[in-house]
Design a protein around this motif. Sequence first.
Motif, mmCIF file in Angstrom:
data_model
loop_
_atom_site.group_PDB
_atom_site.id
_atom_site.type_symbol
_atom_site.label_atom_id
_atom_site.label_comp_id
_atom_site.label_asym_id
_atom_site.label_seq_id
_atom_site.Cartn_x
_atom_site.Cartn_y
_atom_site.Cartn_z
ATOM 1 N N HIS A 18 -49.001 -22.633 -4.336
ATOM 2 C CA HIS A 18 -50.165 -22.673 -4.818
ATOM 3 C C HIS A 18 -50.519 -21.857 -6.147
ATOM 4 O O HIS A 18 -51.143 -22.347 -7.032
ATOM 5 C CB HIS A 18 -51.432 -22.223 -3.541
ATOM 6 N N MET A 19 -50.113 -20.592 -6.219
ATOM 7 C CA MET A 19 -50.154 -20.017 -7.379
ATOM 8 C C MET A 19 -49.621 -20.489 -8.414
ATOM 9 O O MET A 19 -50.005 -20.166 -9.663
ATOM 10 C CB MET A 19 -49.946 -18.605 -7.094
ATOM 11 N N CYS A 20 -48.639 -21.389 -8.344
ATOM 12 C CA CYS A 20 -48.144 -21.869 -9.664
ATOM 13 C C CYS A 20 -48.774 -22.914 -10.075
ATOM 14 O O CYS A 20 -48.686 -23.247 -11.433
ATOM 15 C CB CYS A 20 -46.907 -22.525 -9.175
ATOM 16 N N ARG A 21 -49.968 -23.402 -9.584
ATOM 17 C CA ARG A 21 -50.839 -24.274 -10.194
ATOM 18 C C ARG A 21 -51.533 -23.659 -11.450
ATOM 19 O O ARG A 21 -51.987 -24.410 -12.368
ATOM 20 C CB ARG A 21 -51.834 -24.490 -9.055
ATOM 21 N N SER A 22 -51.715 -22.346 -11.410
ATOM 22 C CA SER A 22 -52.067 -21.636 -12.656
ATOM 23 C C SER A 22 -51.180 -21.685 -13.829
ATOM 24 O O SER A 22 -51.420 -21.521 -14.909
ATOM 25 C CB SER A 22 -52.473 -20.216 -12.385
ATOM 26 N N GLY A 23 -49.961 -22.039 -13.390
ATOM 27 C CA GLY A 23 -48.815 -21.882 -14.472
ATOM 28 C C GLY A 23 -48.720 -20.513 -15.370
ATOM 29 O O GLY A 23 -48.316 -20.611 -16.364
ATOM 30 N N ASP A 24 -49.159 -19.470 -14.515
ATOM 31 C CA ASP A 24 -48.838 -18.106 -15.119
ATOM 32 C C ASP A 24 -48.034 -17.384 -14.223
ATOM 33 O O ASP A 24 -48.182 -16.975 -13.230
ATOM 34 C CB ASP A 24 -50.302 -17.507 -15.013
ATOM 35 N N ALA A 25 -46.682 -16.905 -14.860
ATOM 36 C CA ALA A 25 -45.879 -16.238 -14.264
ATOM 37 C C ALA A 25 -46.262 -14.854 -13.828
ATOM 38 O O ALA A 25 -45.901 -14.383 -12.724
ATOM 39 C CB ALA A 25 -44.662 -15.835 -15.354
ATOM 40 N N GLU A 26 -47.253 -14.120 -14.371
ATOM 41 C CA GLU A 26 -47.976 -12.820 -13.819
ATOM 42 C C GLU A 26 -48.352 -13.209 -12.528
ATOM 43 O O GLU A 26 -48.156 -12.202 -11.743
ATOM 44 C CB GLU A 26 -48.738 -12.387 -15.016
ATOM 45 N N LYS A 27 -49.262 -14.182 -12.554
ATOM 46 C CA LYS A 27 -49.829 -14.560 -10.964
ATOM 47 C C LYS A 27 -48.858 -14.618 -10.030
ATOM 48 O O LYS A 27 -49.428 -14.280 -8.750
ATOM 49 C CB LYS A 27 -50.681 -15.506 -11.298
ATOM 50 N N VAL A 28 -47.986 -15.297 -10.398
ATOM 51 C CA VAL A 28 -46.747 -15.507 -9.314
ATOM 52 C C VAL A 28 -46.089 -14.196 -8.860
ATOM 53 O O VAL A 28 -45.887 -13.836 -7.778
ATOM 54 C CB VAL A 28 -45.806 -16.649 -9.636
ATOM 55 N N ILE A 29 -45.962 -13.458 -10.013
ATOM 56 C CA ILE A 29 -45.200 -12.317 -9.720
ATOM 57 C C ILE A 29 -46.018 -11.176 -9.019
ATOM 58 O O ILE A 29 -45.540 -10.568 -8.077
ATOM 59 C CB ILE A 29 -45.164 -11.363 -11.048
ATOM 60 N N GLU A 30 -47.524 -11.255 -8.978
ATOM 61 C CA GLU A 30 -48.328 -10.587 -8.223
ATOM 62 C C GLU A 30 -48.166 -10.826 -6.914
ATOM 63 O O GLU A 30 -48.185 -9.962 -5.948
ATOM 64 C CB GLU A 30 -49.742 -10.726 -8.638
ATOM 65 N N VAL A 31 -48.189 -12.183 -6.457
ATOM 66 C CA VAL A 31 -47.735 -12.467 -5.234
ATOM 67 C C VAL A 31 -46.628 -12.145 -4.547
ATOM 68 O O VAL A 31 -46.493 -11.602 -3.450
ATOM 69 C CB VAL A 31 -47.945 -14.032 -5.172
ATOM 70 N N LEU A 32 -45.419 -12.009 -5.299
ATOM 71 C CA LEU A 32 -44.175 -11.582 -4.892
ATOM 72 C C LEU A 32 -44.230 -10.115 -4.543
ATOM 73 O O LEU A 32 -43.722 -9.554 -3.524
ATOM 74 C CB LEU A 32 -43.052 -11.935 -5.911
ATOM 75 N N ASN A 33 -45.140 -9.370 -5.627
ATOM 76 C CA ASN A 33 -45.099 -7.939 -5.028
ATOM 77 C C ASN A 33 -45.973 -7.584 -4.013
ATOM 78 O O ASN A 33 -45.444 -6.874 -3.345
ATOM 79 C CB ASN A 33 -45.816 -7.248 -6.448
ATOM 80 N N GLU A 34 -47.019 -8.511 -3.636
ATOM 81 C CA GLU A 34 -47.572 -8.253 -2.390
ATOM 82 C C GLU A 34 -46.564 -8.431 -1.245
ATOM 83 O O GLU A 34 -46.792 -7.664 -0.453
ATOM 84 C CB GLU A 34 -48.906 -9.008 -2.580
ATOM 85 N N MET A 35 -46.005 -9.777 -1.407
ATOM 86 C CA MET A 35 -45.097 -9.879 -0.293
ATOM 87 C C MET A 35 -44.108 -8.674 0.006
ATOM 88 O O MET A 35 -43.983 -8.326 1.151
ATOM 89 C CB MET A 35 -44.476 -11.134 -0.539
ATOM 90 N N MET A 36 -43.504 -8.192 -1.117
ATOM 91 C CA MET A 36 -42.397 -7.280 -0.621
ATOM 92 C C MET A 36 -43.061 -5.861 -0.275
ATOM 93 O O MET A 36 -42.195 -5.302 0.471
ATOM 94 C CB MET A 36 -41.758 -6.824 -1.984
ATOM 95 N N GLN A 37 -44.154 -5.680 -0.679
ATOM 96 C CA GLN A 37 -45.011 -4.366 -0.076
ATOM 97 C C GLN A 37 -45.100 -4.671 1.357
ATOM 98 O O GLN A 37 -45.339 -3.678 2.147
ATOM 99 C CB GLN A 37 -46.213 -4.387 -0.719
#
Length: 208
Positions: free
Chosen positions: A109-128
């Motif tokens: 869903h976040m990839c819809r933004s086309g913004d790598a930074e937003k995807v990285i934020e989701v990944l960081n949250e997941m790993m936390q």
Amino acid sequence: MGTLHKIGEVKKALSLFGEMKDLNLELNPSTYSIAIQCFVENGDIQEACTCHNKIIEMSHVPSVGAYSYLAKGLCKIGEIDAAMMLVRDCLGNVTSGPMEFKYALTIIHMCRSGDAEKVIEVLNEMMQEGGALDDVICSAIIYGMCKYGTLEEARKVFTNLGERKLLTEANTIVYDEILIEHMKKKTADLIPSRIEVFWSGIQVESKG
């Protein structure tokens, strides 16, 4: 079978499964779910998908473990579309699916933004939260960015993960190759694959 699988005796578990089939015993969804996990570990995704189909034919759903194994198995052989379809199916059928599956859909869903930074934020949250950066998650990045974003933004995500030592250099290279191939297929609007998925379960037709 379950005990044999837990102690790492996958071949013995599959041998027992074969004996039960040869005796024409009535196999239940639990047995097929264990078989899925064993076949994936043994590298036989074709047979794992066949077992999945059998469960669907019985109007049941695989175990969460079977869903997880099969999705990862499909990702490893590059069948990303099929894997993401399986992720959605799992979350639609079970009350508590794997955390990685939930985050996979969030990433797409976040990839819809086309913004790598937003995807990285989701990944960081997941790993936390204790989630693992596994094949399903990395495939979700590839799937989402190929469908909604760009090759460049997808590469930014994997480069970031590599620089932070969250992915090995070897894995970063592998995922980049998968990314390129998947984008080529999407661009051509043609997904030739060894495993064709027709959704009323994963119905698999081998192309040899």
